[in-house]
Design a protein around this motif. Structure first.
Motif, PDB file in Angstrom:
ATOM      1  N   PRO A 381       0.800  -1.235   0.000  1.00 17.64           N
ATOM      2  CA  PRO A 381       0.000   0.000   0.000  1.00 17.64           C
ATOM      3  C   PRO A 381       0.826   1.274   0.000  1.00 17.64           C
ATOM      4  N   SER A 382       2.046   1.226   0.528  1.00 20.02           N
ATOM      5  CA  SER A 382       2.881   2.424   0.526  1.00 20.02           C
ATOM      6  C   SER A 382       3.599   2.622  -0.810  1.00 20.02           C
ATOM      7  N   ILE A 383       3.803   1.532  -1.558  1.00 17.87           N
ATOM      8  CA  ILE A 383       4.381   1.623  -2.909  1.00 17.87           C
ATOM      9  C   ILE A 383       3.451   0.841  -3.833  1.00 17.87           C
ATOM     10  N   PRO A 384       2.378   1.446  -4.305  1.00 13.26           N
ATOM     11  CA  PRO A 384       1.365   0.690  -5.040  1.00 13.26           C
ATOM     12  C   PRO A 384       1.772   0.374  -6.467  1.00 13.26           C
ATOM     13  N   GLN A 385       1.166  -0.670  -6.985  1.00 16.97           N
ATOM     14  CA  GLN A 385       1.316  -1.005  -8.390  1.00 16.97           C
ATOM     15  C   GLN A 385       0.410  -0.094  -9.211  1.00 16.97           C
ATOM     16  N   ILE A 386       0.876   0.306 -10.383  1.00 14.35           N
ATOM     17  CA  ILE A 386       0.076   1.120 -11.298  1.00 14.35           C
ATOM     18  C   ILE A 386      -0.409   0.227 -12.434  1.00 14.35           C
ATOM     19  N   MET A 387      -1.720   0.066 -12.536  1.00 11.89           N
ATOM     20  CA  MET A 387      -2.319  -0.728 -13.601  1.00 11.89           C
ATOM     21  C   MET A 387      -2.869   0.221 -14.666  1.00 11.89           C
ATOM     22  N   LEU A 388      -2.310   0.141 -15.856  1.00 16.14           N
ATOM     23  CA  LEU A 388      -2.742   0.972 -16.977  1.00 16.14           C
ATOM     24  C   LEU A 388      -3.771   0.189 -17.791  1.00 16.14           C
ATOM     25  N   VAL A 389      -5.000   0.667 -17.799  1.00 23.69           N
ATOM     26  CA  VAL A 389      -6.085   0.035 -18.555  1.00 23.69           C
ATOM     27  C   VAL A 389      -6.359   0.890 -19.780  1.00 23.69           C
ATOM     28  N   VAL A 390      -6.183   0.311 -20.983  1.00 28.07           N
ATOM     29  CA  VAL A 390      -6.370   1.042 -22.238  1.00 28.07           C
ATOM     30  C   VAL A 390      -7.492   0.371 -23.012  1.00 28.07           C
ATOM     31  N   ASP A 391      -8.634   1.048 -23.090  1.00 28.04           N
ATOM     32  CA  ASP A 391      -9.754   0.492 -23.843  1.00 28.04           C
ATOM     33  C   ASP A 391      -9.445   0.574 -25.331  1.00 28.04           C
ATOM     34  N   GLU A 392      -9.599  -0.563 -26.001  1.00 26.47           N
ATOM     35  CA  GLU A 392      -9.236  -0.706 -27.411  1.00 26.47           C
ATOM     36  C   GLU A 392      -7.777  -0.320 -27.630  1.00 26.47           C
ATOM     37  N   GLY A 393      -6.952  -0.670 -26.665  1.00 23.32           N
ATOM     38  CA  GLY A 393      -5.526  -0.380 -26.770  1.00 23.32           C
ATOM     39  C   GLY A 393      -4.841  -1.180 -27.850  1.00 23.32           C
ATOM     40  N   ALA A 394      -5.334  -2.393 -28.135  1.00 25.65           N
ATOM     41  CA  ALA A 394      -4.714  -3.192 -29.196  1.00 25.65           C
ATOM     42  C   ALA A 394      -4.883  -2.512 -30.548  1.00 25.65           C
ATOM     43  N   GLU A 395      -6.027  -1.849 -30.750  1.00 25.88           N
ATOM     44  CA  GLU A 395      -6.224  -1.115 -32.000  1.00 25.88           C
ATOM     45  C   GLU A 395      -5.282   0.087 -32.083  1.00 25.88           C
ATOM     46  N   ILE A 396      -4.976   0.696 -30.945  1.00 24.78           N
ATOM     47  CA  ILE A 396      -3.997   1.789 -30.931  1.00 24.78           C
ATOM     48  C   ILE A 396      -2.640   1.275 -31.396  1.00 24.78           C
ATOM     49  N   LEU A 397      -2.250   0.113 -30.919  1.00 27.74           N
ATOM     50  CA  LEU A 397      -0.944  -0.441 -31.308  1.00 27.74           C
ATOM     51  C   LEU A 397      -0.904  -0.814 -32.784  1.00 27.74           C
ATOM     52  N   ALA A 398      -2.064  -1.167 -33.358  1.00 24.71           N
ATOM     53  CA  ALA A 398      -2.103  -1.576 -34.759  1.00 24.71           C
ATOM     54  C   ALA A 398      -2.416  -0.423 -35.708  1.00 24.71           C
ATOM     55  N   SER A 399      -2.642   0.777 -35.179  1.00 25.26           N
ATOM     56  CA  SER A 399      -3.036   1.908 -36.012  1.00 25.26           C
ATOM     57  C   SER A 399      -1.884   2.376 -36.896  1.00 25.26           C
ATOM     58  N   THR A 400      -2.261   2.914 -38.083  1.00 25.83           N
ATOM     59  CA  THR A 400      -1.257   3.486 -38.988  1.00 25.83           C
ATOM     60  C   THR A 400      -1.169   4.994 -38.864  1.00 25.83           C
ATOM     61  N   ASP A 401      -2.080   5.600 -38.086  1.00 23.80           N
ATOM     62  CA  ASP A 401      -2.049   7.037 -37.875  1.00 23.80           C
ATOM     63  C   ASP A 401      -0.791   7.436 -37.100  1.00 23.80           C
ATOM     64  N   ARG A 402      -0.137   8.480 -37.556  1.00 27.81           N
ATOM     65  CA  ARG A 402       1.141   8.862 -36.966  1.00 27.81           C
ATOM     66  C   ARG A 402       1.004   9.237 -35.495  1.00 27.81           C
ATOM     67  N   GLU A 403      -0.011  10.047 -35.162  1.00 27.66           N
ATOM     68  CA  GLU A 403      -0.180  10.482 -33.781  1.00 27.66           C
ATOM     69  C   GLU A 403      -0.582   9.307 -32.878  1.00 27.66           C
ATOM     70  N   ILE A 404      -1.473   8.470 -33.395  1.00 25.57           N
ATOM     71  CA  ILE A 404      -1.897   7.306 -32.604  1.00 25.57           C
ATOM     72  C   ILE A 404      -0.724   6.351 -32.398  1.00 25.57           C
ATOM     73  N   ARG A 405       0.136   6.242 -33.420  1.00 21.80           N
ATOM     74  CA  ARG A 405       1.301   5.367 -33.283  1.00 21.80           C
ATOM     75  C   ARG A 405       2.216   5.838 -32.153  1.00 21.80           C
ATOM     76  N   LYS A 406       2.279   7.146 -31.916  1.00 22.14           N
ATOM     77  CA  LYS A 406       3.093   7.639 -30.799  1.00 22.14           C
ATOM     78  C   LYS A 406       2.561   7.107 -29.478  1.00 22.14           C
ATOM     79  N   LEU A 407       1.228   7.089 -29.357  1.00 21.24           N
ATOM     80  CA  LEU A 407       0.638   6.489 -28.160  1.00 21.24           C
ATOM     81  C   LEU A 407       1.018   5.024 -28.056  1.00 21.24           C
TER      82      LEU A 407
END
Length: 701
Positions: A381-407
């Protein structure tokens, strides 16, 4: 103290309802006989009356014993005690009860009655225990008979379907009554359990199991054993609500995500692992995201950061209860998530902060890890884990858009560098396709995998999402919220996600507010003002503004839903229609927009007509057409997610029907338009026509 004193002063407490034991019974009988004899002698009562009374008592107790089904020796002892006591009383009345002979014989009679009663009681207890043991053995025999029948039936079935002769060692019936597990030994010769596992569908069909029920094989206690789990009650079709028990959880003990077909909870252990949740529209994926966020909210050592470029819809229900209408914190309530990004800009700020946190922790906690003798940051509890939840994050990784690709690149950096420092990701996707699972980092790190099929076959390549698992078919889980889940700790198998409603989300936010940890000092310092001011009313204004369009990934130059002063095109299709033009000269703005229309071929406003014009090269802004822009973008994402196999208009229309009400005719028009523009490639003719995104077309490699 006073209670004990009172009890001691009043003496022992007599239980007048308790039965007689061997000593008190004998004492009662002898004192009663003596009292009767002395009274009868003093009053001149005839001696035969005592004999009549004893005979009646013997008959009455014998009848009562018969109703209680007592042993014959017990009945004889009771009758003999009455008759002996009556005989002594009759003799004592005749000769006098106060002689030494009368008193001595009465004492002897009392001792004999006590000894005989004790012996009789032991005999009755032994007799009762034996009766219970016989009943238990009978039940065991009946259960054993049922299990032997099950074992014989499945030995024959596995032999018939798989060509393997098993030796069943045990059959365990599930406490929930929904199935059983067969523990069997494989035949010698190198036979492995996966020969049975790959025939799961055939075994289920041969057993005539109901829809939603399966017979799955997994490894046993060693490689020569197999466990066959057979479900015979369909629990997938039932809507199971999220448990009302909001007790504390920990990242170390696992986070419950749903139920197996045997009604057991299945937990995701995410201290070192990432997760991937795939599911088409209408499969219950959004509800599953809320279930995941509920588990993280209950954990005392987890902080949840959420990225949802679709207006932040996944995280809004978890943040809004903690703020009033002006964006000020509500007393005693903390958001169920620690940070929410609904725009491209805010998402980049969040990911940059997370990368800095991971790198800072690597340096700041070297001494702590050395003391713990571990290369993993001790999460607490004093050093918590950070869980990053990205909705439709797999589509972000597969995107061809330049700005989205940075994400996407920044998300991959978090996955790559932050495992040991307590930052992991949960990504969702619209389907389990090659474009989603093509990234090696995702395949290697996302070991917790979920496929919510809802019976949908398009874009659900279960073989790619669960390599090594056999016999998985979407038809086995044709219900919303149902699908397959596999973790390193448990085999891939059917499961059911809980249903969670908005009012329960509010309850969880309120109930868990006091257990949310705070970001540790070094991490908070590394995250900077971007983190410290994440809930600033100015930055969260978009959550309360019901008239303006929320920030989206298409407008990275905006903040909080309001146009920034920075550069970039200011397209009217992305602004609230009631907003005034962003300049003093509306005529100049109108002329500028007309120039854009002529140069880039943008679409007309609804209800207007214009003559056809030849297609011109350049930007195609048709996706921004008011009314169907979201649906068109979603359709394009589905086409991209379909991979090299492509998809058709009917499948896309079905996927969009619930959320957007899109018809097949509309999708056909989009596909033809994309094919003309080179965005998609048409393959086949007639009913076999399908479209492939240009990224996956054969001529594109």
């Amino acid at each position: 103290m006073s209670t004990d004193t009172n009890a001691a002063s009043t003496g022992p407490v007599w239980d007048w309802a308790a039965g007689h034991g061997p000593v008190t019974g004998a004492l009662s009988a002898t004192t009663g006989a003596f009292a009767l004899a002395t009274t009868a002698t003093a009053t001149g009562m005839p001696p035969t009356w005592a004999l009549a009374i004893g005979t009646a008592g013997a008959i009455g107790h014998s009848a009562a014993g018969l109703r209680e089904r007592l042993a014959a020796r017990t009945l004889a002892l009771r009758a003999a005690s009455w008759l002996a006591g009556a005989g002594w009383t009759t003799w004592a009345i005749t000769t006098g009860p106060l002689t030494w002979a009368a008193l001595g014989s009465l004492a002897t009679l009392g001792v004999g009655i006590g000894a005989a009663t004790h012996s009789s009681r032991l005999h009755e207890e032994a007799r009762e225990e034996e009766a219970l043991a016989v009943a238990a053995r009978q039940v065991a025999l009946e259960l054993s008979a049922d299990r032997r029948a099950i074992a014989a039936e499945w030995v024959d079935r596995v032999q018939r379907v798989c060509g393997i002769t098993l030796r069943v060692l045990g059959v365990e019936m599930w406490p929930t009554g929904t199935g059983f597990t067969i523990d069997a030994e494989l035949p010698p010769g190198g036979t492995t359990y996966d020969r049975i596992a790959k025939e799961a569908a055939k075994l289920s069909s041969d057993a005539r199991l109901p829809h939603g029920c399966t017979a799955t094989a997994g490894p046993g206690i060693h490689q020569g054993r197999v466990l066959i789990d057979v479900t015979n009650v369909n629990v997938l079709e039932q809507e199971v609500f999220y448990p009302s028990d909001y007790s504390r959880l920990s990242i170390h003990t696992g986070i419950p995500w749903g139920l197996r077909t045997n009604a057991d909870e299945i937990r995701a252990f995410l201290r070192e692992q990432c997760a991937l949740v795939a599911g088409p529209t209408g499969s219950g994926k959004t509800n599953m995201v809320h279930t995941i966020l509920a588990g993280f909210a209950r954990a005392e050592d987890v902080l949840t950061w959420v990225i949802d470029l679709n207006a932040g819809s996944a995280g809004l229900p978890w943040a809004r209860p903690a703020f009033d209408a002006q964006g000020r914190p509500v007393d005693g309530v903390r958001p169920g998530i620690d940070w929410l990004a609904a725009s491209h800009k805010e998402a980049m700020v969040m990911l940059d902060a997370l990368v800095r946190v991971a790198k800072r922790r690597k340096v700041a906690y070297q001494d702590l890890m050395a003391q713990a003798n571990t290369d993993l940051l001790p999460i607490s509890p004093s050093i918590p884990q950070i869980m990053l939840v990205v909705d439709e994050g797999a589509e972000i990784l597969a995107s061809t858009d330049r700005e989205i690709r940075k994400l996407g690149d920044r998300i991959l950096e978090v996955i790559r560098i932050a495992r040991a420092m307590g930052a992991r990701t949960v990504l969702t996707a619209l389907g389990a396709t090659g474009s989603v699972l093509g990234n090696l980092m995702i395949r290697r790190e996302a070991k917790v995998r979920v496929a919510l099929t809802g019976g949908e076959k398009e874009g659900m390549d279960l073989g790619k999402q669960f390599p090594g698992s056999r016999g998985l078919k979407p038809e086995q889980a044709p219900y919303k919220g149902a699908g397959f889940m596999g973790t390193p700790e448990s085999e891939t198998a059917l499961f059911k996600s809980w249903r969670i409603l908005p009012n329960q989300i509010r309850d969880i936010v309120t109930a868990t507010s006091d257990r949310h940890p705070t970001l540790d000092g070094p991490s908070a310092k590394a995250a900077g003002d971007a983190y410290a001011q994440r809930w600033n009313p100015d930055r969260t204004q978009w959550m309360r503004d019901t008239t303006a369009t929320p920030p989206t990934a298409i407008t990275p130059a905006t903040t909080g839903g309001q146009p920034s002063a920075g550069g970039g095109l200011n397209l009217s299709a992305l602004r609230d229609k009631q907003a005034p033009a962003s300049g003093p000269d509306e005529d100049a703005v109108r002329a500028f927009m007309e120039q854009i229309d002529k140069r880039f071929g943008t679409t007309d406003e609804p209800g207007t007509t214009r003559p056809e014009r030849p297609a011109t090269p350049g930007l195609n802004l048709s996706a921004l057409q008011p009314g169907d822009g979201d649906a068109r973008q979603a359709a394009l994402a589905l086409l991209l997610a379909a991979g090299p196999g492509g998809t058709g208009a009917s499948a896309i229309a079905r996927a969009l029907a619930d959320e957007h009400g899109t018809t097949r005719q509309t999708v056909v028009g989009w596909l033809k338009s994309w094919a003309e523009e080179g965005e998609a490639v048409r393959i086949g003719e007639g009913t076999k026509t399908r479209y492939v995104h240009r990224r996956h077309a054969p001529d594109q490699g």
